[in-house]
Design a protein around this motif. Structure first.
Motif, PDB file in Angstrom:
ATOM      1  N   ASP A 120       0.799  -1.137  -0.001  1.00  0.00           N
ATOM      2  CA  ASP A 120      -0.161  -0.173  -0.135  1.00  0.00           C
ATOM      3  C   ASP A 120       0.736   1.206  -0.092  1.00  0.00           C
ATOM      4  O   ASP A 120       0.355   2.275  -0.556  1.00  0.00           O
ATOM      5  CB  ASP A 120      -0.972   0.136   1.278  1.00  0.00           C
ATOM      6  N   VAL A 121       1.931   1.210   0.743  1.00  0.00           N
ATOM      7  CA  VAL A 121       2.886   2.333   0.591  1.00  0.00           C
ATOM      8  C   VAL A 121       4.200   2.085   1.173  1.00  0.00           C
ATOM      9  O   VAL A 121       4.588   0.853   1.393  1.00  0.00           O
ATOM     10  CB  VAL A 121       2.251   3.360   1.981  1.00  0.00           C
ATOM     11  N   ILE A 122       5.297   2.682   0.371  1.00  0.00           N
ATOM     12  CA  ILE A 122       6.635   2.502   0.562  1.00  0.00           C
ATOM     13  C   ILE A 122       7.205   3.381   1.324  1.00  0.00           C
ATOM     14  O   ILE A 122       7.241   4.732   1.295  1.00  0.00           O
ATOM     15  CB  ILE A 122       7.471   2.758  -0.903  1.00  0.00           C
ATOM     16  N   ILE A 123       8.159   3.057   2.333  1.00  0.00           N
ATOM     17  CA  ILE A 123       8.717   3.966   3.222  1.00  0.00           C
ATOM     18  C   ILE A 123      10.178   3.361   3.325  1.00  0.00           C
ATOM     19  O   ILE A 123      10.474   2.384   3.517  1.00  0.00           O
ATOM     20  CB  ILE A 123       8.081   3.719   4.729  1.00  0.00           C
ATOM     21  N   GLY A 124      11.068   4.624   3.310  1.00  0.00           N
ATOM     22  CA  GLY A 124      12.455   4.516   3.272  1.00  0.00           C
ATOM     23  C   GLY A 124      12.962   4.465   4.999  1.00  0.00           C
ATOM     24  O   GLY A 124      12.331   5.114   5.603  1.00  0.00           O
ATOM     25  N   VAL A 125      13.993   3.862   5.192  1.00  0.00           N
ATOM     26  CA  VAL A 125      14.768   3.920   6.543  1.00  0.00           C
ATOM     27  C   VAL A 125      15.045   5.258   6.764  1.00  0.00           C
ATOM     28  O   VAL A 125      15.754   5.732   6.005  1.00  0.00           O
ATOM     29  CB  VAL A 125      15.813   2.898   6.576  1.00  0.00           C
ATOM     30  N   PRO A 126      14.897   5.891   7.863  1.00  0.00           N
ATOM     31  CA  PRO A 126      14.986   7.344   7.936  1.00  0.00           C
ATOM     32  C   PRO A 126      16.547   7.483   8.437  1.00  0.00           C
ATOM     33  O   PRO A 126      17.315   6.683   9.063  1.00  0.00           O
ATOM     34  CB  PRO A 126      14.066   7.955   8.993  1.00  0.00           C
ATOM     35  N   LEU A 127      16.947   8.733   8.170  1.00  0.00           N
ATOM     36  CA  LEU A 127      18.357   8.996   8.986  1.00  0.00           C
ATOM     37  C   LEU A 127      17.892  10.275   9.987  1.00  0.00           C
ATOM     38  O   LEU A 127      16.813  10.815   9.940  1.00  0.00           O
ATOM     39  CB  LEU A 127      19.248   9.926   7.840  1.00  0.00           C
ATOM     40  N   HIS A 128      18.920  10.247  10.808  1.00  0.00           N
ATOM     41  CA  HIS A 128      18.662  11.243  11.874  1.00  0.00           C
ATOM     42  C   HIS A 128      18.941  12.806  11.276  1.00  0.00           C
ATOM     43  O   HIS A 128      19.592  12.839  10.288  1.00  0.00           O
ATOM     44  CB  HIS A 128      19.981  11.017  12.977  1.00  0.00           C
ATOM     45  N   LYS A 129      18.497  13.658  11.866  1.00  0.00           N
ATOM     46  CA  LYS A 129      18.326  15.034  11.252  1.00  0.00           C
ATOM     47  C   LYS A 129      19.849  15.458  11.158  1.00  0.00           C
ATOM     48  O   LYS A 129      20.185  16.200  10.283  1.00  0.00           O
ATOM     49  CB  LYS A 129      17.386  15.974  12.146  1.00  0.00           C
ATOM     50  N   ASN A 130      20.722  14.941  12.260  1.00  0.00           N
ATOM     51  CA  ASN A 130      22.113  15.411  11.912  1.00  0.00           C
ATOM     52  C   ASN A 130      22.670  14.956  10.776  1.00  0.00           C
ATOM     53  O   ASN A 130      23.463  15.505  10.255  1.00  0.00           O
ATOM     54  CB  ASN A 130      22.824  15.168  13.444  1.00  0.00           C
ATOM     55  N   ARG A 131      22.786  13.778  10.777  1.00  0.00           N
ATOM     56  CA  ARG A 131      23.279  12.993   9.341  1.00  0.00           C
ATOM     57  C   ARG A 131      22.694  13.412   8.299  1.00  0.00           C
ATOM     58  O   ARG A 131      23.437  13.446   7.214  1.00  0.00           O
ATOM     59  CB  ARG A 131      22.906  11.342   9.610  1.00  0.00           C
ATOM     60  N   LEU A 132      21.320  13.738   8.154  1.00  0.00           N
ATOM     61  CA  LEU A 132      20.616  14.197   6.866  1.00  0.00           C
ATOM     62  C   LEU A 132      21.414  15.615   6.518  1.00  0.00           C
ATOM     63  O   LEU A 132      21.538  15.913   5.554  1.00  0.00           O
ATOM     64  CB  LEU A 132      19.243  14.359   7.203  1.00  0.00           C
ATOM     65  N   GLN A 133      21.545  16.405   7.794  1.00  0.00           N
ATOM     66  CA  GLN A 133      22.037  17.738   7.342  1.00  0.00           C
ATOM     67  C   GLN A 133      23.455  17.552   6.838  1.00  0.00           C
ATOM     68  O   GLN A 133      24.119  18.248   6.031  1.00  0.00           O
ATOM     69  CB  GLN A 133      22.209  18.552   8.608  1.00  0.00           C
ATOM     70  N   GLN A 134      24.375  16.622   7.337  1.00  0.00           N
ATOM     71  CA  GLN A 134      25.724  16.327   6.978  1.00  0.00           C
ATOM     72  C   GLN A 134      25.643  15.798   5.541  1.00  0.00           C
ATOM     73  O   GLN A 134      26.197  16.284   4.508  1.00  0.00           O
ATOM     74  CB  GLN A 134      26.406  15.071   7.648  1.00  0.00           C
ATOM     75  N   ARG A 135      24.751  14.958   5.091  1.00  0.00           N
ATOM     76  CA  ARG A 135      24.926  14.157   3.936  1.00  0.00           C
ATOM     77  C   ARG A 135      24.194  15.161   2.801  1.00  0.00           C
ATOM     78  O   ARG A 135      24.323  14.911   1.735  1.00  0.00           O
ATOM     79  CB  ARG A 135      24.278  12.754   3.836  1.00  0.00           C
ATOM     80  N   GLY A 136      22.880  15.704   3.418  1.00  0.00           N
ATOM     81  CA  GLY A 136      22.307  16.576   2.411  1.00  0.00           C
ATOM     82  C   GLY A 136      20.879  15.541   1.859  1.00  0.00           C
ATOM     83  O   GLY A 136      20.001  16.247   1.196  1.00  0.00           O
ATOM     84  N   TYR A 137      21.109  14.429   1.873  1.00  0.00           N
ATOM     85  CA  TYR A 137      19.930  13.590   1.542  1.00  0.00           C
ATOM     86  C   TYR A 137      19.794  12.241   1.993  1.00  0.00           C
ATOM     87  O   TYR A 137      20.872  11.875   2.598  1.00  0.00           O
ATOM     88  CB  TYR A 137      19.987  13.398  -0.101  1.00  0.00           C
ATOM     89  N   ASN A 138      18.852  11.629   1.998  1.00  0.00           N
ATOM     90  CA  ASN A 138      18.563  10.181   2.624  1.00  0.00           C
ATOM     91  C   ASN A 138      18.473   9.430   1.240  1.00  0.00           C
ATOM     92  O   ASN A 138      17.400   9.397   0.742  1.00  0.00           O
ATOM     93  CB  ASN A 138      17.347  10.067   3.483  1.00  0.00           C
ATOM     94  N   GLN A 139      19.438   8.679   1.094  1.00  0.00           N
ATOM     95  CA  GLN A 139      19.470   7.652   0.077  1.00  0.00           C
ATOM     96  C   GLN A 139      18.204   6.660  -0.052  1.00  0.00           C
ATOM     97  O   GLN A 139      17.550   6.430  -0.757  1.00  0.00           O
ATOM     98  CB  GLN A 139      20.723   6.945  -0.187  1.00  0.00           C
ATOM     99  N   ALA A 140      17.865   6.461   0.944  1.00  0.00           N
ATOM    100  CA  ALA A 140      16.659   5.382   1.221  1.00  0.00           C
ATOM    101  C   ALA A 140      15.359   6.009   0.648  1.00  0.00           C
ATOM    102  O   ALA A 140      14.532   5.416  -0.169  1.00  0.00           O
ATOM    103  CB  ALA A 140      16.588   4.659   2.713  1.00  0.00           C
ATOM    104  N   ASP A 141      15.342   7.178   0.970  1.00  0.00           N
ATOM    105  CA  ASP A 141      13.919   7.957   0.386  1.00  0.00           C
ATOM    106  C   ASP A 141      13.981   8.202  -0.935  1.00  0.00           C
ATOM    107  O   ASP A 141      13.261   8.301  -1.661  1.00  0.00           O
ATOM    108  CB  ASP A 141      13.965   9.369   0.799  1.00  0.00           C
ATOM    109  N   TRP A 142      15.407   8.369  -1.665  1.00  0.00           N
ATOM    110  CA  TRP A 142      15.252   8.508  -3.009  1.00  0.00           C
ATOM    111  C   TRP A 142      15.398   6.994  -3.669  1.00  0.00           C
ATOM    112  O   TRP A 142      14.510   6.905  -4.504  1.00  0.00           O
ATOM    113  CB  TRP A 142      16.955   8.776  -3.470  1.00  0.00           C
ATOM    114  N   ILE A 143      15.530   6.080  -3.222  1.00  0.00           N
ATOM    115  CA  ILE A 143      15.247   4.554  -3.429  1.00  0.00           C
ATOM    116  C   ILE A 143      13.881   4.393  -3.302  1.00  0.00           C
ATOM    117  O   ILE A 143      13.165   3.633  -4.296  1.00  0.00           O
ATOM    118  CB  ILE A 143      15.941   3.570  -2.820  1.00  0.00           C
ATOM    119  N   ALA A 144      12.961   4.946  -2.198  1.00  0.00           N
ATOM    120  CA  ALA A 144      11.879   4.600  -2.085  1.00  0.00           C
ATOM    121  C   ALA A 144      10.998   5.348  -3.208  1.00  0.00           C
ATOM    122  O   ALA A 144       9.920   4.865  -3.629  1.00  0.00           O
ATOM    123  CB  ALA A 144      11.078   5.072  -0.832  1.00  0.00           C
TER     124      ALA A 144
END
Length: 238
Positions: A120-144
């Motif tokens: 029914d719905v696809i969900i990516g494994v989340p990153l912590h906000k600090n890691r997200l700020q470091q990397r600039g994106y969450n690869q799991a969200d892009w895969i999703a």
């Protein structure tokens, strides 16, 4: 006229900065994305989607959390092309590559299996906000997102949250990985009701011990979803 100008600029930029294959670094042709044809046909595909309920895959989670299916697109091993792709996706800003590769797999799942009927719905494994700020994106969200577009299903970034910033899992064993992610994830406040009765596909880049996916799945099950399945771009050999 505007589209013509856009196309002209794009062609000009391609001449100055041609897109390169992430595998062999040769210039990609106009109809190639991420990998050249020669590299793409070398990808070690698992064909998991042909048998998504395979017990060998499900055994990673047996007795821990109920998982409906487990599939991965490619086999990951030290030094192979897949490891190179995952490294560039996670640490070299190649988020569009994550989406494109996920789209390839989504189209394969859609055309060669009935698995999309169980999601029914696809969900990516989340990153912590600090890691997200470091990397600039969450690869799991892009895969999703790539899977969602190919399968014509919704993806959500606002359901799961990572509460704590933990060190990398890369060099940890199974027990250490589980201890590192225990009590790290949660369903976002106010989102529990949206999961009731839903069939979730939980998405990440690589399936190794499964501890991170297991921790996420446990929270989804606790919130009342009907089932959780797992889709990753790559998996280590069992």
């Amino acid at each position: 006229m505007f589209r013509f100008i856009q196309s002209y600029i794009a062609d000009f930029l391609d001449l100055l900065f041609p897109s390169l294959c992430l595998g062999c670094k040769q210039t990609l042709s106009a109809n190639e994305k991420v990998l050249c044809v020669a590299c793409r046909i070398k990808l070690p595909e698992t064909n998991h989607h042909e048998d998504p309920y395979n017990q060998n895959s499900l055994n990673k989670f047996a007795g821990k959390v109920p998982i409906r299916f487990v599939i991965s697109f490619l086999y990951f091993s030290r030094g192979n092309l897949v490891q190179k792709l995952i490294h560039q996706i996670k640490y070299r800003g190649q988020k569009e590559a994550a989406k494109e590769i996920a789209t390839w797999y989504g189209l394969k799942i859609k055309s060669e299996s009935q698995l999309s009927d169980e999601i029914d719905v696809i969900i990516g494994v989340p990153l912590h906000k600090n890691r997200l700020q470091q990397r600039g994106y969450n690869q799991a969200d892009w895969i999703a997102e790539g899977l969602a577009e190919a399968l014509e299903l919704p993806s959500r970034k606002d359901i799961l949250v990572r509460k704590h910033f933990k060190e990398s899992q890369t060099h940890k064993n199974r027990l250490e990985r589980w201890e590192n992610v225990s009590n790290v994830f949660a369903v976002a406040e106010g989102k529990q009701n949206e999961l009731e009765g839903k069939r979730i596909a939980l998405v990440d880049d690589v399936l190794t011990t499964g501890s991170t996916l297991e921790a996420c799945a446990a929270e989804l099950v606790k919130a009342g979803c009907k089932s959780v399945g797992i889709i990753t771009i790559a998996a280590t050999h069992r």
